[in-house]
Design an enzyme around this catalytic site. Structure first.
Site, PDB file in Angstrom:
ATOM      1  N   ASN A  43       9.647  -0.883   0.222  1.00 10.63           N
ATOM      2  CA  ASN A  43       9.072  -0.459   1.502  1.00 10.63           C
ATOM      3  C   ASN A  43       8.795  -1.714   2.321  1.00 10.63           C
ATOM      4  O   ASN A  43       7.880  -2.468   2.010  1.00 10.63           O
ATOM      5  CB  ASN A  43       7.778   0.328   1.231  1.00 10.63           C
ATOM      6  CG  ASN A  43       7.033   0.686   2.499  1.00 10.63           C
ATOM      7  OD1 ASN A  43       7.551   0.517   3.606  1.00 10.63           O
ATOM      8  ND2 ASN A  43       5.818   1.190   2.348  1.00 10.63           N
ATOM      9  N   TRP A  44       9.606  -1.911   3.336  1.00  6.58           N
ATOM     10  CA  TRP A  44       9.470  -3.149   4.141  1.00  6.58           C
ATOM     11  C   TRP A  44       8.310  -3.071   5.134  1.00  6.58           C
ATOM     12  O   TRP A  44       7.993  -4.061   5.782  1.00  6.58           O
ATOM     13  CB  TRP A  44      10.792  -3.432   4.882  1.00  6.58           C
ATOM     14  CG  TRP A  44      11.844  -4.027   4.011  1.00  6.58           C
ATOM     15  CD1 TRP A  44      11.908  -3.978   2.633  1.00  6.58           C
ATOM     16  CD2 TRP A  44      12.994  -4.791   4.428  1.00  6.58           C
ATOM     17  NE1 TRP A  44      13.020  -4.655   2.186  1.00  6.58           N
ATOM     18  CE2 TRP A  44      13.704  -5.160   3.264  1.00  6.58           C
ATOM     19  CE3 TRP A  44      13.492  -5.175   5.664  1.00  6.58           C
ATOM     20  CZ2 TRP A  44      14.881  -5.910   3.304  1.00  6.58           C
ATOM     21  CZ3 TRP A  44      14.661  -5.921   5.714  1.00  6.58           C
ATOM     22  CH2 TRP A  44      15.348  -6.288   4.546  1.00  6.58           C
ATOM     23  N   LYS A  45       7.721  -1.886   5.300  1.00  4.09           N
ATOM     24  CA  LYS A  45       6.593  -1.713   6.241  1.00  4.09           C
ATOM     25  C   LYS A  45       6.981  -2.282   7.623  1.00  4.09           C
ATOM     26  O   LYS A  45       8.143  -2.185   8.003  1.00  4.09           O
ATOM     27  CB  LYS A  45       5.326  -2.344   5.663  1.00  4.09           C
ATOM     28  CG  LYS A  45       5.047  -1.832   4.238  1.00  4.09           C
ATOM     29  CD  LYS A  45       3.705  -2.178   3.698  1.00  4.09           C
ATOM     30  CE  LYS A  45       3.554  -1.622   2.290  1.00  4.09           C
ATOM     31  NZ  LYS A  45       2.231  -1.800   1.739  1.00  4.09           N
ATOM     32  N   HIS A  81       2.247   7.817   3.116  1.00  2.19           N
ATOM     33  CA  HIS A  81       1.819   6.504   2.629  1.00  2.19           C
ATOM     34  C   HIS A  81       0.361   6.299   3.022  1.00  2.19           C
ATOM     35  O   HIS A  81      -0.065   6.736   4.099  1.00  2.19           O
ATOM     36  CB  HIS A  81       2.700   5.407   3.233  1.00  2.19           C
ATOM     37  CG  HIS A  81       2.494   4.082   2.559  1.00  2.19           C
ATOM     38  ND1 HIS A  81       1.415   3.284   2.842  1.00  2.19           N
ATOM     39  CD2 HIS A  81       3.205   3.448   1.584  1.00  2.19           C
ATOM     40  CE1 HIS A  81       1.474   2.199   2.067  1.00  2.19           C
ATOM     41  NE2 HIS A  81       2.551   2.277   1.297  1.00  2.19           N
ATOM     42  N   GLU A 140      -1.141   3.908   4.181  1.00  2.00           N
ATOM     43  CA  GLU A 140      -1.338   3.222   5.460  1.00  2.00           C
ATOM     44  C   GLU A 140      -1.220   4.201   6.627  1.00  2.00           C
ATOM     45  O   GLU A 140      -1.690   3.914   7.736  1.00  2.00           O
ATOM     46  CB  GLU A 140      -0.341   2.051   5.585  1.00  2.00           C
ATOM     47  CG  GLU A 140      -0.786   0.894   4.695  1.00  2.00           C
ATOM     48  CD  GLU A 140       0.333   0.027   4.163  1.00  2.00           C
ATOM     49  OE1 GLU A 140       1.446   0.073   4.688  1.00  2.00           O
ATOM     50  OE2 GLU A 140       0.075  -0.702   3.180  1.00  2.00           O
ATOM     51  N   GLU A 160       0.241   5.550  -5.617  1.00  2.00           N
ATOM     52  CA  GLU A 160      -0.121   4.241  -5.078  1.00  2.00           C
ATOM     53  C   GLU A 160      -1.626   4.179  -4.863  1.00  2.00           C
ATOM     54  O   GLU A 160      -2.122   4.630  -3.806  1.00  2.00           O
ATOM     55  CB  GLU A 160       0.574   4.007  -3.730  1.00  2.00           C
ATOM     56  CG  GLU A 160       2.077   4.038  -3.805  1.00  2.00           C
ATOM     57  CD  GLU A 160       2.719   3.165  -2.720  1.00  2.00           C
ATOM     58  OE1 GLU A 160       3.656   2.457  -3.047  1.00  2.00           O
ATOM     59  OE2 GLU A 160       2.241   3.193  -1.576  1.00  2.00           O
ATOM     60  N   GLY A 168      -1.098  -4.358  -1.782  1.00  4.12           N
ATOM     61  CA  GLY A 168      -1.205  -5.629  -1.073  1.00  4.12           C
ATOM     62  C   GLY A 168      -2.354  -6.510  -1.534  1.00  4.12           C
ATOM     63  O   GLY A 168      -2.693  -7.493  -0.878  1.00  4.12           O
ATOM     64  N   SER A 195       1.151  -3.643  -5.667  1.00  3.45           N
ATOM     65  CA  SER A 195       1.186  -4.984  -6.252  1.00  3.45           C
ATOM     66  C   SER A 195       2.200  -5.123  -7.391  1.00  3.45           C
ATOM     67  O   SER A 195       1.960  -5.877  -8.345  1.00  3.45           O
ATOM     68  CB  SER A 195      -0.220  -5.409  -6.711  1.00  3.45           C
ATOM     69  OG  SER A 195      -1.066  -5.547  -5.592  1.00  3.45           O
ATOM     70  N   GLY A 226       6.199  -3.130  -2.135  1.00  2.10           N
ATOM     71  CA  GLY A 226       5.981  -3.567  -0.759  1.00  2.10           C
ATOM     72  C   GLY A 226       6.406  -5.019  -0.585  1.00  2.10           C
ATOM     73  O   GLY A 226       7.591  -5.333  -0.473  1.00  2.10           O
ATOM     74  N   GLY A 227       5.441  -5.921  -0.591  1.00  4.22           N
ATOM     75  CA  GLY A 227       5.672  -7.335  -0.305  1.00  4.22           C
ATOM     76  C   GLY A 227       6.835  -7.949  -1.075  1.00  4.22           C
ATOM     77  O   GLY A 227       7.632  -8.714  -0.506  1.00  4.22           O
TER      78      GLY A 227
HETATM   79  O1  LIG Z   1       2.396   0.011  -0.323  1.00  7.05           O
HETATM   80  C1  LIG Z   1       3.184  -0.360  -1.161  1.00  7.05           C
HETATM   81  C2  LIG Z   1       4.527   0.216  -1.233  1.00  7.05           C
HETATM   82  O2  LIG Z   1       4.636   1.359  -0.452  1.00  7.05           O
HETATM   83  C3  LIG Z   1       2.852  -1.436  -2.112  1.00  7.05           C
HETATM   84  O3  LIG Z   1       2.724  -2.624  -1.418  1.00  7.05           O
HETATM   85  P1  LIG Z   1       2.595  -4.005  -2.249  1.00  7.05           P
HETATM   86  O4  LIG Z   1       3.717  -3.999  -3.274  1.00  7.05           O
HETATM   87  O5  LIG Z   1       2.743  -5.082  -1.212  1.00  7.05           O
HETATM   88  O6  LIG Z   1       1.252  -3.981  -2.912  1.00  7.05           O
END
Ligand SMILES: O=C(CO)COP(=O)(O)O
Length: 254
Positions: A10-12, A95, A97, A165, A171, A209, A230-231
């Site tokens: 997920n590149w957000k 998600h 977020e 999640e 994050g 994470s 994510g990251g």
């Molecule tokens: O929100 C996430 C994937 O959708 C997880 O993000 P991180 O891997 O950066 O913690």
């Protein structure tokens, strides 16, 4: 019964046209892998990434959200059909977020999931508790409600995925413990099989994470069918390490 492990990135709100090189590198570095791989770039990159990877790419693309209506006067929103048109096969929904940052209720997530399957997209629906809710002993209640209210009946018989999640693990570098993941997955499996029947076993992913140095441990846990990253999905080198540390298949537990 086994299923291919799914590793999704997920590149957000990250990535410009110059980031297409990372997508190409992910594709090249995983061309011999049978792990199922998905990338969820921002809307602005979806079509360009689809073109860059080509029509026969083994990388599945997805949108990070969609509107629940087919079209209309919804400034700034994107429909499921538009995602499909731009090259997406999947869509992330619910998600945290969006649930927290945009106050999206479960009922709206369910409407979006309905629109997604109607358009022919595979939804990947996220659920997870906040740290406060966990501390108050509400994790099971929160996950049960999110699953009950965010998964519409329209998903019966359709391909879809669920990602656990925990909000506090996203994050933060604070990955959930093995016991926390096993416990949440057992609950998620139970709620889904009560709702959709024992025969139905969607991919259950863990997100929060996941990094190259902890992915193998998470992915070997019973019932974990993949990871939503994510990251660590933004750099091909990191994402490829996660892909290569994944078991090719996992057991689907009832
Ligand atoms: O929100 C996430 C994937 O959708 C997880 O993000 P991180 O891997 O950066 O913690």
């Amino acid at each position: 019964m086994t299923s291919h492990t799914l590793i999704a990135g997920n590149w957000k709100m990250n990535g410009l046209l110059s980031s297409l090189d990372e997508a190409r590198a992910i594709a090249e570095g995983s061309s011999d892998s049978v792990v199922k791989i998905a990338v969820f770039p921002p809307f602005t990159l979806l079509h360009a990434m689809s073109e860059a990877l080509g029509p026969d790419s083994h990388i599945l693309l997805g949108g990070q959200d969609c509107h629940h209506e087919d079209n209309g006067a919804y400034t700034g929103d994107v429909s499921a059909a538009q995602l499909l048109d731009a090259g997406a096969r999947m869509v992330l929904l619910g998600h945290s977020e969006r649930r927290h940052g945009h106050k999206e209720a479960c009922e709206l997530v369910a409407l979006k999931a309905r629109a997604a399957v109607k358009a022919g997209l595979e939804p990947l629906i996220c659920v997870g508790e906040t740290l406060e809710q966990r501390k108050e002993g509400l994790t099971h209640a929160v996950l049960s409600k999110q699953l009950r209210d965010s998964l519409p009946d329209d998903l019966i018989g359709k391909a879809f995925h669920v990602s656990y999640e925990p909000v506090w693990a996203i994050g933060t570098g604070m990955i959930a413990t093995d016991d926390q993941i096993i416990d949440a997955f057992a609950l998620i499996r139970r709620v889904i099989s009560e709702r959709f029947g024992d025969e139905f076993k969607p991919h259950l992913l863990y997100g929060g994470s996941v990094k190259p140095d902890n992915a193998a441990e998470v992915l070997r846990l019973e019932g974990v069918g993949g990871a939503l990253v994510g990251g660590a999905s933004l750099k091909a080198a990191d994402f490829l390490k996660i892909i290569h540390s994944a078991p090719l298949v996992h057991e689907l537990k009832s």
